[in-house]
Design an enzyme around this catalytic site. Structure first.
Site, PDB file in Angstrom:
ATOM      1  CG  PHE A   1      -2.177  -3.149  -2.544  1.00 38.86           C
ATOM      2  CD1 PHE A   1      -3.188  -2.311  -2.098  1.00 38.86           C
ATOM      3  CD2 PHE A   1      -2.425  -3.928  -3.660  1.00 38.86           C
ATOM      4  CE1 PHE A   1      -4.416  -2.258  -2.744  1.00 38.86           C
ATOM      5  CE2 PHE A   1      -3.644  -3.884  -4.314  1.00 38.86           C
ATOM      6  CZ  PHE A   1      -4.646  -3.046  -3.852  1.00 38.86           C
ATOM      7  CE  LYS A   2      -6.495  -5.669  -3.678  1.00 38.54           C
ATOM      8  NZ  LYS A   2      -7.459  -6.361  -4.531  1.00 38.54           N
TER       9      LYS A   2
END
Length: 450
Positions: free
Chosen positions: A106-107
Site C-alpha cells: 500500500f505504501k
C-alpha cells in the site's frame, strides 16, 4: 497553505519546507493549518469517477494552493498507474486491495507521490539542491518491511536524490529485504542491529543533529512526511466510490478497518473523514504491539519496545503518527486530554492480535471463502469479524500481496502460492547492504563521510 508543528515550538512552514525537511525543528510533525472540506457535488459524482480523477480532487484540496493545477494533475496521474480494487470476501465484509503498485504494498502511492513532489520542488527551486553538501537531497527512511521497498523503488533513479533505507537486521521478510537491497544506483540499504524503533530513532536523531544538517540536506520518506502520508487518503475516497457504485443505494453505514503500525495510513483516512468522507467509524487493527489499543482503553499513551511478530510491518512500539491523531482531535491542543480521548474513542475502536490469532484468521478466512490473507490484512479481517454490527458494511485494507510473506503464508495455509513476476525479478538481484549498530554516533559518522 502553511504547516505547523505538532509540538508547537517551530515556525510555520511552506509545503516545500515541510516536504524537504520532513520533521520540524522542534522534532514535531508537520500539520496543515486547515483541512479543506470537499463539496457535496464531488461526493455525489465520485462513484462515477476514475481513481485518478478522485485522487486529483483530493490532492487539490491538500496541495492546490502550492502546486499549479497542471503540474498537480501530472503528479497524480504519474503516481496512480494502477488500480486498487474492492473485493467481496464474505457477506458485508470487503477487502480493499492496496497491493497493486510496483512493490505490491500500500505504501507505493505515498512513496511515488512524494518522489515526484520532491522532483517538482527541486526543478522549480534549484537553490534547494545547491545550498548544502554535494547538491543532493538525502532521504532517510526507517522501515519495518514495506516502507523501504516502496520508497526505494519510488525514488530509484530520481536525479538529485539519494535514499538511505534503515531496516532491522533479520526482522523483515526475505522478499521485502530483496526489494530494497538489490537496487543499487541511488539507493543505499543499511542493516541495523536492532528493531524498527532503533531505525526510526536514528532517523529522527539525524534530523536534529546540527553538524550533520550543515553537512547535507536531509529529509524523510516515512509517514512522518506530509507528502508521504497525505496521498494515502486517495485510497479511502476511491474505496467509498467503489462500494457505493457496487451497492448503490448504500443504505448501510460504512466501517473502515486499517491494519496499523506507524499509523500513517489510518491517519490519512482520518484526514479524509475531516474532509467529509462518509465513513461511520474506523477500527485500528494492531498485532501484539498494542500501544494504541491500550491508549483507547485507558487514555494513557505508554510507548514501549516493539515486539517481533508475524505481521512484521506493524512492529512499532512508538507510532509517530499518534501525535497527529492527538493534534487532530484536540484541535491543536485546545481540548483537554480527557476530551480528546473521548472524541477519538467515539470514532475509532481498536483490536490487538497475537501471532496465533493472526494464523487462525488466515486459516478460517481461506477455509470459508478461499481468500488468501497476508498476516497484516488478517488483523483487519478478524477485527471486522469481531466488531461489525448489524446493518454495517466493513472494508478492511489488505496492505500487501501475500506472496511478500510466502514462507509464512505457505506454512500457515499449506499452500505454495505463486510469486508474481515483479517480485521474482527482485529476488534475482544481489544483496547490497551496509551493517550498522544502533548507536547514533556510528550512523552519523557514516553519513558525514558521504
Amino acid at each position: 497553505m502553511q504547516y505547523y508543528s505538532t509540538n508547537g515550538k517551530a515556525p510555520m512552514a511552506t509545503l516545500e519546507k515541510a516536504v524537504v525537511k520532513g520533521l520540524a525543528e522542534d522534532r514535531g510533525l508537520y500539520m496543515p493549518e486547515r483541512i479543506n472540506p470537499l463539496s457535496k457535488a464531488f461526493f455525489e459524482n465520485m462513484p462515477n469517477m476514475k481513481f485518478q480523477d478522485i485522487a486529483y480532487n483530493v490532492a487539490d484540496a491538500f496541495f492546490g494552493e502550492d502546486i499549479d493545477g497542471d503540474s498537480l494533475q501530472d503528479l497524480v496521474y504519474d503516481t496512480l498507474q494502477f488500480e486498487c480494487p474492492i473485493k467481496k470476501v464474505k457477506e458485508n465484509i470487503y477487502s480493499l486491495e492496496l497491493f497493486h503498485g510496483p512493490t505490491l504494498a500500500f505504501k507505493d502511492v505515498g512513496a511515488r507521490f512524494m518522489a515526484r513532489m520532491l522532483r517538482y520542488f527541486t526543478q522549480n527551486n534549484k537553490s534547494a539542491l545547491k545550498d548544502k553538501g554535494n547538491g543532493l537531497i538525502n532521504v532517510l527512511v526507517a522501515t519495518s518491511g514495506d516502507t523501504g521497498s516502496a520508497v526505494a523503488n519510488g525514488f530509484l533513479g530520481v536525479e538529485g536524490i539519494h535514499v538511505y533505507v534503515l531496516y532491522p537486521k533479520g526482522k523483515v521478510s526475505p522478499i521485502q529485504e530483496c526489494q530494497f537491497t538489490t537496487l543499487g544506483q541511488n539507493i543505499t540499504a543499511i542493516e541495523v542491529d536492532g528493531v524498527f524503533d532503533d531505525c526510526q530513532r536514528l532517523v529522527k536523531s539525524a534530523f536534529m543533529d546540527e553538524e550533520l544538517n550543515k553537512h547535507m540536506k536531509l529529509t524523510s520518506a516515512n509517514s512522518i512526511n506530509v507528502a508521504r502520508f497525505l496521498p494515502q487518503a486517495f485510497y479511502y475516497f476511491n474505496a467509498v466510490a467503489q462500494i457505493t457504485s457496487q451497492l448503490s443505494p448504500l443504505n448501510s453505514q460504512l466501517v473502515m478497518c486499517v491494519p496499523s503500525g506507524n499509523f500513517g495510513n489510518i491517519c490519512s483516512a482520518l484526514f479524509g473523514h475531516k474532509m467529509g468522507l462518509p465513513v461511520k467509524r474506523f477500527i485500528a487493527a494492531n498485532n501484539a504491539n498494542d500501544i494504541f489499543y491500550n491508549y483507547l482503553q485507558t487514555g494513557q499513551y505508554n510507548p514501549k519496545p516493539s515486539k517481533q511478530t508475524l505481521a512484521n510491518a506493524m512492529d512499532v512500539g512508538d507510532p509517530s503518527n499518534f501525535a497527529r491523531i492527538i493534534n487532530l482531535y484536540s484541535e491543536n491542543g485546545k481540548l483537554s486530554a480527557e476530551e480528546t480521548h473521548q472524541r477519538i474513542t467515539s470514532l475509532i475502536s481498536g483490536a490487538t492480535y497475537s501471532d496465533e490469532q493472526i494464523k487462525e484468521a488466515m486459516r478460517e478466512c481461506y477455509a470459508e471463502t478461499g481468500y488468501i490473507l497476508d498476516p497484516h490484512g488478517a488483523c483487519g479481517y478478524r477485527a471486522l469479524e469481531e466488531q461489525l454490527k448489524p446493518g454495517e458494511i466493513g472494508i478492511f485494507c489488505e496492505t500487501a500481496h501475500p506472496a511478500k510473506f510466502k514462507e509464512k503464508v505457505d506454512e500457515i495455509l499449506g499452500l505454495d502460492i505463486e510469486i508474481p513476476e515483479r517480485l521474482q525479478a527482485f529476488m534475482k538481484g544481489k544483496k547490497q547492504s551496509i551493517e550498522m549498530s544502533k548507536n547514533f554516533e556510528d550512523f552519523k559518522q557514516f553519513l558525514m563521510k558521504e
